[in-house]
Design a protein around this motif. Sequence first.
Motif, short mmCIF file in Angstrom:
data_model
loop_
_atom_site.label_atom_id
_atom_site.label_comp_id
_atom_site.label_asym_id
_atom_site.label_seq_id
_atom_site.Cartn_x
_atom_site.Cartn_y
_atom_site.Cartn_z
N ILE A 247 39.33 72.53 14.29
CA ILE A 247 39.02 72.89 12.91
C ILE A 247 39.83 72.08 11.90
O ILE A 247 39.31 71.59 10.90
CB ILE A 247 39.25 74.39 12.67
CG1 ILE A 247 38.27 75.21 13.51
CG2 ILE A 247 39.11 74.75 11.19
CD1 ILE A 247 38.47 76.70 13.42
N GLY A 248 41.11 71.93 12.18
CA GLY A 248 41.99 71.28 11.21
C GLY A 248 42.12 69.78 11.33
O GLY A 248 42.43 69.10 10.35
N PHE A 249 41.86 69.24 12.54
CA PHE A 249 42.11 67.81 12.76
C PHE A 249 40.91 67.08 13.34
O PHE A 249 41.02 65.90 13.65
CB PHE A 249 43.32 67.64 13.69
CG PHE A 249 44.60 68.16 13.11
CD1 PHE A 249 45.45 67.32 12.39
CD2 PHE A 249 44.97 69.48 13.28
CE1 PHE A 249 46.63 67.81 11.85
CE2 PHE A 249 46.15 69.98 12.74
CZ PHE A 249 46.98 69.14 12.02
N ALA A 250 39.79 67.78 13.50
CA ALA A 250 38.57 67.19 14.06
C ALA A 250 38.85 66.53 15.40
O ALA A 250 38.25 65.52 15.76
CB ALA A 250 37.97 66.16 13.10
N ASP A 251 39.77 67.11 16.16
CA ASP A 251 40.12 66.60 17.49
C ASP A 251 39.43 67.50 18.51
O ASP A 251 39.92 68.55 18.88
CB ASP A 251 41.64 66.64 17.68
CG ASP A 251 42.07 65.85 18.91
OD1 ASP A 251 41.20 65.26 19.57
OD2 ASP A 251 43.28 65.85 19.23
N GLY A 252 38.25 67.07 18.96
CA GLY A 252 37.40 67.90 19.78
C GLY A 252 36.37 68.59 18.91
O GLY A 252 36.68 69.04 17.81
N GLY A 253 35.14 68.66 19.40
CA GLY A 253 34.06 69.20 18.58
C GLY A 253 34.03 70.71 18.53
O GLY A 253 34.49 71.39 19.45
N ILE A 254 33.46 71.25 17.45
CA ILE A 254 33.28 72.70 17.33
C ILE A 254 32.27 73.18 18.36
O ILE A 254 32.48 74.20 19.02
CB ILE A 254 32.80 73.07 15.91
CG1 ILE A 254 33.84 72.64 14.86
CG2 ILE A 254 32.54 74.56 15.82
CD1 ILE A 254 35.17 73.30 15.00
N GLN B 195 49.99 66.81 22.47
CA GLN B 195 48.58 66.41 22.57
C GLN B 195 48.13 65.51 21.44
O GLN B 195 47.02 64.97 21.49
CB GLN B 195 47.69 67.66 22.64
CG GLN B 195 47.77 68.39 23.94
CD GLN B 195 46.67 69.42 24.08
OE1 GLN B 195 45.79 69.53 23.23
NE2 GLN B 195 46.70 70.19 25.15
N MET B 196 48.94 65.35 20.42
CA MET B 196 48.53 64.51 19.30
C MET B 196 48.50 63.03 19.67
O MET B 196 47.89 62.21 19.00
CB MET B 196 49.47 64.72 18.11
CG MET B 196 49.39 66.13 17.52
SD MET B 196 47.71 66.63 17.05
CE MET B 196 47.45 65.59 15.61
N VAL B 197 49.18 62.67 20.78
CA VAL B 197 49.15 61.29 21.26
C VAL B 197 48.00 61.17 22.25
O VAL B 197 48.04 61.74 23.34
CB VAL B 197 50.48 60.91 21.94
CG1 VAL B 197 50.41 59.46 22.43
CG2 VAL B 197 51.64 61.10 20.98
N THR B 198 46.94 60.46 21.87
CA THR B 198 45.74 60.36 22.70
C THR B 198 45.38 58.90 22.97
O THR B 198 45.73 57.99 22.22
CB THR B 198 44.55 61.05 22.03
OG1 THR B 198 44.26 60.39 20.78
CG2 THR B 198 44.85 62.52 21.75
N VAL B 199 44.66 58.71 24.07
CA VAL B 199 44.16 57.39 24.46
C VAL B 199 42.65 57.49 24.60
O VAL B 199 42.15 58.32 25.38
CB VAL B 199 44.78 56.93 25.79
CG1 VAL B 199 44.21 55.58 26.20
CG2 VAL B 199 46.29 56.87 25.69
N PRO B 200 41.84 56.69 23.85
CA PRO B 200 40.39 56.74 23.98
C PRO B 200 39.94 56.42 25.40
O PRO B 200 40.49 55.53 26.05
CB PRO B 200 39.90 55.67 22.99
CG PRO B 200 41.04 55.50 22.04
CD PRO B 200 42.29 55.72 22.84
N VAL B 201 38.92 57.16 25.88
CA VAL B 201 38.44 56.91 27.25
C VAL B 201 36.98 56.48 27.20
O VAL B 201 36.67 55.33 26.92
CB VAL B 201 38.61 58.17 28.13
CG1 VAL B 201 38.19 57.87 29.58
CG2 VAL B 201 40.06 58.63 28.14
N ALA B 202 36.05 57.42 27.40
CA ALA B 202 34.64 57.05 27.47
C ALA B 202 33.81 58.01 26.62
O ALA B 202 34.04 59.22 26.63
CB ALA B 202 34.15 57.09 28.92
N GLY B 203 32.85 57.46 25.89
CA GLY B 203 31.91 58.27 25.14
C GLY B 203 32.52 59.14 24.08
O GLY B 203 31.97 60.17 23.72
N GLY B 204 33.68 58.74 23.55
CA GLY B 204 34.31 59.54 22.51
C GLY B 204 35.34 60.53 23.02
O GLY B 204 35.98 61.22 22.24
N THR B 205 35.48 60.63 24.36
CA THR B 205 36.50 61.50 24.92
C THR B 205 37.85 60.79 24.87
O THR B 205 37.94 59.60 24.57
CB THR B 205 36.18 61.88 26.38
OG1 THR B 205 36.11 60.68 27.17
CG2 THR B 205 34.86 62.61 26.46
#
Length: 225
Positions: A96-103, A54-64
Amino acid sequence: MHIPDGLLDTTTAVATSAAGAGAVAYALTKSQEELDERRIPVVGLTAAFIFAAQMVTVPVAGGTSAHLLGGAMAGIMLGPWVGTLVVSVVYLVQAIGFADGGITALGANILCMGVLPAVGGYYFFRALTRVLPRTRAAYLGSVALTSWVSIVAASALAAVFIVFGGPLPLAAFPIMIGIHALVGILEAVISTSVVAAVLSTRPDLLVGRDRLPDSVPAPVREEVV
């Protein structure tokens, strides 16, 4: 597909947080009942694999973002609730550790990428293998289809949250679903490859032994007293 902070209104964030927390609590209870020492290492390896993928991501829309999920694979291999717990821990560490997805969006992310693929994927896979022949090809084909369907369904649920509980327009639906329909192909290939490897080497570690191909019976392992 990670939803960041600030993209959900307060009502949606609170509701999804409560639902996500309830799902994780139930998954923890069920996991304590179902896990044994023999399967714990597999659970750890599955979590590590999903985290890395999951560390490999592609930006989509609105920050997702678009990325592999692994939820269906975890559900098929480990069971619906152990699978849910595994991916939920991954999302908690990422937030929490990588700020990948909001709290504040953690509950929504757990519901989209954890509960739906792991639980829904598990039962969808069970339904497919119930009606298909008990062959290796049908079994792995069911894994592939389940993986693809789960990531598309998860993207649709994420789109519901960010459109009806956030600021994005309806145009987010085709964008999210379209991109994840493509990502789902890679998800299906990777998930099927992993399950195929386990099926060939240690089928006894897979849940749902009643669905294993007739040509690959799960060995009976005697406990050492």
